[in-house]
Design a protein around this motif. Sequence first.
Motif, short mmCIF file in Angstrom:
data_model
loop_
_atom_site.label_atom_id
_atom_site.label_comp_id
_atom_site.label_asym_id
_atom_site.label_seq_id
_atom_site.Cartn_x
_atom_site.Cartn_y
_atom_site.Cartn_z
N ASN A 46 32.63 36.65 48.05
CA ASN A 46 32.87 35.48 47.20
C ASN A 46 31.59 35.07 46.48
O ASN A 46 31.63 34.71 45.29
N ARG A 47 30.45 35.10 47.19
CA ARG A 47 29.18 34.75 46.55
C ARG A 47 28.86 35.72 45.41
O ARG A 47 28.43 35.31 44.33
N LEU A 48 29.08 37.03 45.65
CA LEU A 48 28.83 38.01 44.60
C LEU A 48 29.74 37.78 43.40
O LEU A 48 29.31 37.86 42.24
N LEU A 49 30.99 37.48 43.66
CA LEU A 49 31.95 37.24 42.58
C LEU A 49 31.56 36.00 41.77
O LEU A 49 31.60 36.01 40.54
N VAL A 50 31.16 34.95 42.48
CA VAL A 50 30.75 33.73 41.79
C VAL A 50 29.52 33.99 40.94
O VAL A 50 29.41 33.50 39.80
N SER A 51 28.57 34.77 41.46
CA SER A 51 27.36 35.05 40.68
C SER A 51 27.71 35.88 39.44
O SER A 51 27.16 35.65 38.36
#
Length: 176
Positions: free
Chosen positions: A77-82
């Motif tokens: 999720n963090r990678l997707l948000v970034s």
Amino acid sequence: MNKADYLAFPAVVGTTGQYNNMRKMWDGQHYKYHVDRMGKTKPMVDNKAPRTYLHCHLKLKKIQMEQERLMELERDNRLLVSRIARTMGTKGGLDNWNTYQTKHSVNADLRNRELVKESLENQAILKKIDMTKSVYDHRKWLNDFKVTRGYVNRLMKYPEPPMPTKKHRVSSTASS
């Protein structure tokens, strides 16, 4: 079981007198002794609930795997948000450039030389094939066929009728 089963002297007929009191005393002592012994005995069948172990109710491996799964989801999720934030921050354009550089092969020169050599050989073979004249002559084959057909017809009891010759029709448009 009732109390009568533990009597020291079971009486068929009730008696009166001094023996009756003695009999009651002995029976009472005998019954009391029996009840004490029955109270002290341990049961032969274990009817208690089975012991519960902590590892049966608290599955640590399952909890660990669940935590690892949640950590992986959080990371994704963090990678997707970034990525979304980076995309939203740009004004558009291409960001899919391929920066991969191929490594120089050790045998690339040798393979290229062999490829050139084979292509030259193939061109030489093609030139030879184009320069040779055909050894097949269909007119000679047709004459040989007619001669052979004549031999066969002479040997047959009932010879075949001669093959009709093809007549070329002149089209009506050519004559007009």
